[in-house]
Every structure is written in C-alpha cells, then in structure tokens.
Design a protein around this motif. Structure first.
Motif: not given
Length: 334
Positions: A37-38, A44-45, A50-51
C-alpha cells in the motif's frame, strides 16, 4: 494538526477493513500488505505531484535565530532538532515501556499471567499456579455463558479473549484498573477479576465483546449507551427476587420507571439512577427481542437507529413496551 489526525483515521480504516483479516496468519502478510500500500500511495503522489521537491515557507513564529556563542542557530533548526528528539523518545518508550513497567502489551500480559486455554469460542488467559479443577470450572463457566449469549443473539459471534486476574491488586498492577470489570469490544476481549464461581458479571461483560462484530463504529459499539448497556443486561437477564420485566413493571407501578426513550441517549441514561437505567434499558431491549425478533435487535446494534431497524419510531416502541409492562403479573407486595 490536521495531517496527523487524518493519517491516524486512515490507519484505523486500514486496520478495521484489511489488517484485521490477517491477524490469524503469519505476520509477513501484514508486512506485505502495508508495504504494498505504501508503494501504491507513493506512486499515486508521484503521478499527481511529480518527483520534484516543492519549497515551503518557514512559519513566522520560527523565523530568526539564536546566537549560542559558538554558533548562530536558526529557530527552525532548533525546532526540528527538538521535535526529532521527542519522536525518538516516544519510539524508545513504545519499545521499552513494557520492560520498564510503564505500559503493557498482550505478549507481556500473557507472560505475566502464564496460563492459556483456547477453544473455538474463546481464548482464556489465567494466572499460573491455578489447579486444573479451578481452570476447568472457569472454562465451563465461560462456555456456558457464551452459549447463553449466543442463544439470545440468534447468531454466532466472533471468538473472544478473556483476561482473568487472581485479585484486584494484581489487575491494578498489570492494567491499572483494580475493581472495575471491563470490556474492549473493538479487540473482542474482556478483563475480569476472579470473583468466585459462577462469576457474577462475566456474562454481562462477554456481551460487549461478543456483539462487537455487529457494532457499526470502529470501536464495535453503536453511539448509544442505552443500547450498549441495555443489550448486555437483556442478554444477561439477571434474576433474583424478580425477573427483569418484573423489576421494570414494579418500577412503573411505583412511578419510578425512567423515560424509556430518553434512556437511549447518554444524557438520559446517565441522568437516571444507575440501577433503574440499566434494568429498564435491559428489559426494553429484551422485550424487543422477544416481540420483534433477534435479527432486528442485532441490526439495531449497528447504529442504534430504531426507525431504520424496526420501521417504527423509538417513541412508538417505548409506548408499546410500557403498555406491555402493565400486563406483567406481580405479587401484591411488589
């Protein structure tokens, strides 16, 4: 402030909907679920934001700094260091608190008591040193009370855990409650002192733990103290000089019966004398089980919404119940 609360609520949701289904399996399954899940949430984030890191402003209260003589330290860095130390201490305390005697967990509590018996209906943790005949009496008492409650519910509840303490002093030392017998419905467990055979209150406390699967909140109970305690008394159905219904009818005869509808609220329940509130709420819910069926009573335990569960208002049900009390036969001196 809102972020930790949101994370905590999300954690409760995950525990109640997913992790609880893995409790009987190897702990690696829980690790795989949470790790997976993490990774999904992180992905999703990244898709949404973006990164690249995003700058954020320092709060007004943490701007500036302090001259410590040997170094100039920004207030924000001091706050980060202090918060980190607090978090480290909390984690250290969570890990070592049991060993130091400040807190208790299941493994440590089970080790302190020493004895364990498991059946399909319950897990009993009892003090080491009990002779086998004493253990057999406790197991028999529990099995009989659970059977009685199951018959009343009209359904098979979940397995419960029973923590049995040899004395009020030992219970005070281990869990911090000396003379109070209590249940934790969300954990399907009860904590009781050894009070003789048959145990005088264990049937009542078992109801809270056994009915938890039907409770509609994360805590396994509806938001109505009258329904929660009324169900326990209704299932317990204590009998001494009079039955539950006879006690309620006698109170009505003497003009001492509390307002039944108001007892379903916390204010009404705790505003009435305790013995009258418990007896009346228990008699009322037992009357509903006897006249409207056990399925609807279990359904009521979800959210204490009488209109939804019975298709009748609480006021109408209470009026029918008080009329029923007039038909309960009593001795002339009752």
């Amino acid at each position: 402030i809102l972020t930790p609360l949101a994370i905590g609520l999300f954690g409760i949701l995950i525990e109640r909907t997913m992790l609880v289904r893995l409790y009987g399996l190897h702990h690696i399954y829980g690790l795989l679920l949470t790790f997976g899940m993490a990774r999904v949430i992180e992905g999703l984030f990244r898709i949404g934001y973006s990164v690249s890191g995003q700058r954020y402003g320092v709060p007004e209260a943490l701007r500036g700094g302090l001259d410590l003589g040997f170094i100039y330290m920004p207030l924000y860095r001091l706050w980060v260091i202090g918060a980190s130390l607090v978090i480290c201490f909390v984690i250290w305390f969570a890990i070592n608190g049991t060993r130091l005697g400040f807190r208790m967990n299941d493994d440590a509590l089970a080790a302190e008591l020493g004895g364990r018996v498991e059946t399909p209906q319950f897990v009993l943790f009892y003090p080491r040193g009990y002779e086998q005949p004493e253990v057999d009496r406790i197991v028999g008492d529990l099995a009989f009370r659970i059977h009685q409650n199951t018959e009343f519910f009209g359904g098979a509840p979940a397995q419960v855990r029973v923590w049995w303490y040899p004395s009020a002093q030992e219970k005070q030392r281990l869990v911090g409650a000396a003379h109070t017998q209590f249940a934790k419905p969300w954990r399907h467990e009860i904590h009781v002192n050894a009070l003789g055979f048959p145990h005088p209150v264990i049937k009542h406390e078992l109801v809270h733990a056994m009915a938890a699967p039907w409770g509609g909140t994360p805590f396994g109970v509806p938001l109505s103290v009258g329904v929660v305690e009324g169900l326990a008394v209704a299932a317990d159905n204590p009998f001494d000089e009079l039955t539950l219904h006879e006690w309620a009818a006698a109170m009505k005869k003497k003009g001492l019966l509390p307002d039944v509808a108001s007892l379903m609220s916390a204010q009404g329940f705790y505003g009435a004398p305790p013995s009258r509130a418990y007896t009346t709420a228990g008699s009322f819910l037992r009357y509903l089980a006897e006249t409207r069926g056990k399925d609807k009573l279990r359904d009521l335990y979800r959210d204490a919404d009488f209109q939804r569960a019975y298709g009748e208002s609480l006021e109408k049900l209470a009026a029918d119940y008080t009329a029923f009390l007039d038909t309960v036969p009593l001795e002339p001196n009752a």
